[in-house]
Design a protein around this motif. Structure first.
Motif, PDB file in Angstrom:
ATOM      1  N   SER A 159      38.968  55.387  43.988  1.00 31.16           N
ATOM      2  CA  SER A 159      37.979  54.309  44.093  1.00 31.16           C
ATOM      3  C   SER A 159      38.646  53.004  44.498  1.00 31.16           C
ATOM      4  CB  SER A 159      37.225  54.120  42.770  1.00 31.16           C
ATOM      5  OG  SER A 159      38.107  53.862  41.707  1.00 31.16           O
ATOM      6  N   TYR A 160      37.952  52.266  45.339  1.00 29.39           N
ATOM      7  CA  TYR A 160      38.367  50.927  45.782  1.00 29.39           C
ATOM      8  C   TYR A 160      37.244  49.973  45.435  1.00 29.39           C
ATOM      9  CZ  TYR A 160      41.990  53.460  48.211  1.00 29.39           C
ATOM     10  OH  TYR A 160      43.065  54.271  48.480  1.00 29.39           O
ATOM     11  N   PHE A 161      37.593  48.760  45.048  1.00 31.95           N
ATOM     12  CA  PHE A 161      36.578  47.848  44.539  1.00 31.95           C
ATOM     13  C   PHE A 161      37.065  46.409  44.610  1.00 31.95           C
ATOM     14  CE2 PHE A 161      38.851  49.987  40.968  1.00 31.95           C
ATOM     15  CZ  PHE A 161      39.672  48.930  40.576  1.00 31.95           C
ATOM     16  N   VAL A 162      36.158  45.499  44.310  1.00 33.92           N
ATOM     17  CA  VAL A 162      36.513  44.104  44.089  1.00 33.92           C
ATOM     18  C   VAL A 162      36.509  43.897  42.581  1.00 33.92           C
ATOM     19  CG1 VAL A 162      35.883  41.686  44.426  1.00 33.92           C
ATOM     20  CG2 VAL A 162      35.565  43.336  46.288  1.00 33.92           C
ATOM     21  N   ALA A 163      37.679  43.599  42.026  1.00 37.35           N
ATOM     22  CA  ALA A 163      37.777  43.290  40.595  1.00 37.35           C
ATOM     23  C   ALA A 163      37.332  41.843  40.389  1.00 37.35           C
ATOM     24  CB  ALA A 163      39.204  43.478  40.112  1.00 37.35           C
ATOM     25  N   LEU A 164      36.556  41.622  39.327  1.00 40.05           N
ATOM     26  CA  LEU A 164      35.939  40.317  39.097  1.00 40.05           C
ATOM     27  C   LEU A 164      36.274  39.792  37.704  1.00 40.05           C
ATOM     28  CD1 LEU A 164      32.417  41.502  40.282  1.00 40.05           C
ATOM     29  CD2 LEU A 164      33.945  40.073  41.654  1.00 40.05           C
ATOM     30  N   LEU A 169      32.371  34.626  36.401  1.00 36.77           N
ATOM     31  CA  LEU A 169      31.054  34.900  36.983  1.00 36.77           C
ATOM     32  C   LEU A 169      29.941  34.402  36.066  1.00 36.77           C
ATOM     33  CD1 LEU A 169      32.519  36.697  39.098  1.00 36.77           C
ATOM     34  CD2 LEU A 169      30.678  38.362  38.803  1.00 36.77           C
ATOM     35  N   ASP A 170      30.073  34.678  34.766  1.00 38.05           N
ATOM     36  CA  ASP A 170      29.045  34.256  33.814  1.00 38.05           C
ATOM     37  C   ASP A 170      28.929  32.730  33.782  1.00 38.05           C
ATOM     38  OD1 ASP A 170      28.637  36.902  33.199  1.00 38.05           O
ATOM     39  OD2 ASP A 170      29.776  36.864  31.328  1.00 38.05           O
ATOM     40  N   ALA A 171      30.073  32.049  33.839  1.00 32.97           N
ATOM     41  CA  ALA A 171      30.052  30.590  33.813  1.00 32.97           C
ATOM     42  C   ALA A 171      29.373  30.013  35.049  1.00 32.97           C
ATOM     43  CB  ALA A 171      31.480  30.053  33.700  1.00 32.97           C
ATOM     44  N   ALA A 172      29.492  30.739  36.180  1.00 32.64           N
ATOM     45  CA  ALA A 172      28.874  30.276  37.426  1.00 32.64           C
ATOM     46  C   ALA A 172      27.464  30.818  37.601  1.00 32.64           C
ATOM     47  CB  ALA A 172      29.737  30.689  38.609  1.00 32.64           C
ATOM     48  N   GLY A 173      26.993  31.622  36.650  1.00 32.85           N
ATOM     49  CA  GLY A 173      25.649  32.191  36.747  1.00 32.85           C
ATOM     50  C   GLY A 173      25.518  33.245  37.824  1.00 32.85           C
ATOM     51  N   PRO A 274      39.591  34.460  40.749  1.00 30.53           N
ATOM     52  CA  PRO A 274      38.578  35.262  40.050  1.00 30.53           C
ATOM     53  C   PRO A 274      38.137  36.551  40.730  1.00 30.53           C
ATOM     54  CG  PRO A 274      37.549  33.403  41.144  1.00 30.53           C
ATOM     55  CD  PRO A 274      39.015  33.246  41.351  1.00 30.53           C
ATOM     56  N   MET A 275      38.535  36.784  42.007  1.00 31.19           N
ATOM     57  CA  MET A 275      38.116  38.020  42.680  1.00 31.19           C
ATOM     58  C   MET A 275      39.302  38.616  43.432  1.00 31.19           C
ATOM     59  SD  MET A 275      34.260  37.378  44.192  1.00 31.19           S
ATOM     60  CE  MET A 275      34.762  36.192  45.452  1.00 31.19           C
ATOM     61  N   LEU A 276      39.455  39.951  43.333  1.00 33.71           N
ATOM     62  CA  LEU A 276      40.569  40.650  43.959  1.00 33.71           C
ATOM     63  C   LEU A 276      40.092  41.959  44.578  1.00 33.71           C
ATOM     64  CD1 LEU A 276      43.614  41.317  44.462  1.00 33.71           C
ATOM     65  CD2 LEU A 276      43.680  42.221  42.112  1.00 33.71           C
ATOM     66  N   ARG A 294      45.902  38.685  29.103  1.00 33.13           N
ATOM     67  CA  ARG A 294      44.683  38.014  29.604  1.00 33.13           C
ATOM     68  C   ARG A 294      43.668  37.923  28.478  1.00 33.13           C
ATOM     69  NH1 ARG A 294      40.940  42.228  30.717  1.00 33.13           N
ATOM     70  NH2 ARG A 294      42.005  44.251  30.894  1.00 33.13           N
ATOM     71  N   ASP A 295      42.758  36.997  28.636  1.00 35.92           N
ATOM     72  CA  ASP A 295      41.727  36.802  27.623  1.00 35.92           C
ATOM     73  C   ASP A 295      40.328  36.854  28.226  1.00 35.92           C
ATOM     74  OD1 ASP A 295      41.732  34.500  29.077  1.00 35.92           O
ATOM     75  OD2 ASP A 295      42.157  33.148  27.396  1.00 35.92           O
ATOM     76  N   PHE A 296      40.195  37.472  29.407  1.00 41.15           N
ATOM     77  CA  PHE A 296      38.875  37.593  30.031  1.00 41.15           C
ATOM     78  C   PHE A 296      38.537  39.062  30.293  1.00 41.15           C
ATOM     79  CE2 PHE A 296      41.866  37.191  33.573  1.00 41.15           C
ATOM     80  CZ  PHE A 296      41.446  38.176  34.459  1.00 41.15           C
ATOM     81  N   LYS A 297      37.263  39.316  30.472  1.00 40.89           N
ATOM     82  CA  LYS A 297      36.776  40.671  30.736  1.00 40.89           C
ATOM     83  C   LYS A 297      36.757  40.908  32.247  1.00 40.89           C
ATOM     84  CE  LYS A 297      33.601  42.466  28.147  1.00 40.89           C
ATOM     85  NZ  LYS A 297      32.323  42.841  27.472  1.00 40.89           N
ATOM     86  N   ILE A 298      37.169  42.116  32.646  1.00 37.94           N
ATOM     87  CA  ILE A 298      37.165  42.478  34.064  1.00 37.94           C
ATOM     88  C   ILE A 298      35.920  43.305  34.369  1.00 37.94           C
ATOM     89  CG2 ILE A 298      38.360  43.706  35.921  1.00 37.94           C
ATOM     90  CD1 ILE A 298      40.969  43.232  34.473  1.00 37.94           C
TER      91      ILE A 298
END
Length: 442
Positions: A159-164, A169-173, A274-276, A294-298
């Motif tokens: 699988s290939y994807f954009v990790a976020l 994202l939540d802070a930016a709505g 924030p995006m990879l 890290r302290d954020f959810k992917i």
């Protein structure tokens, strides 16, 4: 300097099923006789095998061979790591050509696998009669057939994807997309960018997959047999990325990324970007909280499409980690026993690094638990399950000849560096591709 870096093939071969005559799309294949395999070792004799792969030993392979060696004292396996880049692949190819100890090896692209088949270093697995790859791995396995045969076994769900960064994202709505376009990703990058930082970065391995996504649908050649590298979607990809580099300044210029050897995984996992755009191997770093705290959810989103119509989209994925047995090995029978065991569940320790077994006989639940690591709460599990198992978008496997990958990369790099116009870039890619097609006409 950037030209030299890219010319050396840092951006590895990208591709799809592009009408290559050697790639058989049929999924029907039944292994036949067992002739051609080496004889098993005599009773009491220990067979020693060497397996070459691109994954660091500590990220699963060493645990795999340790488990096998404990259970099978008569066949002992040693893992040899080669880096999956141009230099590493050359190291493997040299070892094969010079008769060094290579019994089993992993191919990561169809172009590499096909080259090794043509050189006589891949055994036709149809010589064994006790394992049906189509039945075990499903219809997508057929994308790896060469001349209608399996010269290796695809072992993982790729699988290939954009990790976020879901917190960002939540802070930016912004919601986690299940389908989107490059124009929409560009909007996300603008909204997520902070100060002089970037909103989006890419691993170089899947960098040009959008080209192959478009051309696997529209064709690498036109009806008259000439190059289609000037397809409107190729132009759109070039223009979109160039605008993100120099107008929006939301993604790094390609030359800067290559010459600085930008550590994109570290930049994402540190929260800096924030995006990879990457593949499932991100998980082996994301699960390593010692080196990458890290302290954020992917969260995870499919790779965006260039075309507006979702029904026209083909994305990279399907099955991967195509493992071949060296036809020159003196221990092909023992290698085959190991490969069957590996595919049907022995590879379970690889799941923590994102490599989920493709075989229907593997324990998927155990693999999923391993994939989420010791801190499953740090992942958006629903989106990870979606990009790994649920996204029904048709998939392609890389199969573009490396020469074509290199020539087009050399030209679009000039565009991204500002030394060549878009129009001249498209013309140059087409001209060089046409020359390649003429030289390789059958």
């Amino acid at each position: 300097m950037a030209s030299l870096v890219l010319a050396s093939g840092v951006i590895a071969g990208c591709g799809s099923n592009n009408g290559n005559k050697n790639v058989e799309a049929s999924s029907s294949s039944s292994p036949s006789s067992s002739s051609g395999a080496s004889a098993p070792a005599k009773s009491g004799e220990v067979v020693k095998l060497k397996m070459w792969g691109g994954v660091p030993p500590e990220s699963g392979p060493q645990a795999v061979v340790d488990n096998w060696n404990k259970e099978h004292p008569e066949i002992q396996v040693e893992y040899v790591r080669y880096v999956n880049d141009d230099e590493g692949n050359l190291k493997l190819d040299t070892a094969l050509m010079t008769g060094q100890d290579v019994d089993i090896y992993v191919n990561y692209t169809m172009s590499q696998a096909q080259k090794r088949v043509e050189s006589g270093f891949s055994m036709d697995l149809g010589t064994f009669g006790d394992y049906n790859i189509d039945e075990k791995m499903g219809a997508d396995a057929a994308n790896w057939k060469i001349d209608g045969k399996y010269y290796g076994m695809p072992t993982t769900m790729s699988s290939y994807f954009v990790a976020l960064n879901k917190d960002a994202l939540d802070a930016a709505g912004l919601p986690v997309p299940k389908e989107w376009t490059w124009d929409e990703l560009r909007e996300y990058a603008n909204k997520l960018k902070k100060g002089d930082g970037y909103g989006f970065i890419q691993n170089t391995e899947p960098y040009s997959d959008p080209l192959d996504s478009a051309l696997s649908k529209n064709g690498y050649t036109k009806a008259d047999g000439t190059s289609n590298l000037d397809d409107p979607l190729v132009s759109k990809w070039l223009e979109t990325l160039n605008a993100m580099m120099y107008e929006d300044k939301t993604t790094p210029p390609l030359g800067e990324q290559l010459t600085s050897k930008m550590p994109v995984e570290q930049m994402f996992l540190s929260g800096e970007v924030p995006m990879l755009n990457i593949g499932a191997w991100l998980l082996r770093s994301a699960n390593n909280f010692t080196d990458y705290p890290r302290d954020f959810k992917i969260a995870f989103a499919p790779v965006p499409r260039l075309m507006e119509n979702e029904a026209d989209y083909v994305t990279r994925g399907g099955l991967g980690d195509f493992i071949s047995i060296n036809a020159k090995s003196k221990n092909t029978a023992a290698a085959w026993e190991f490969l069957k065991w590996y595919a049907d569940g022995g590879m379970a320790p690889m799941a923590e690094g994102g490599r989920v077994p493709a075989s229907k006989d593997a324990d998927r639940d155990a693999a999923l638990k391993s994939m989420l690591g010791s801190k499953p709460e740090t992942y958006d599990e629903a989106s990870l399950m979606y990009v790994t198992f649920e996204d029904a978008t048709p998939k392609f496997v890389r199969s573009v000849p490396q020469e074509v990958v290199d020539l087009r990369a050399q030209e679009y790099e000039k565009y991204f560096l500002g030394s060549q116009s878009l129009e001249d870039t498209l013309k140059a890619m087409v001209s060089r591709h046409n020359d390649y097609l003429k030289q390789n006409a059958k």
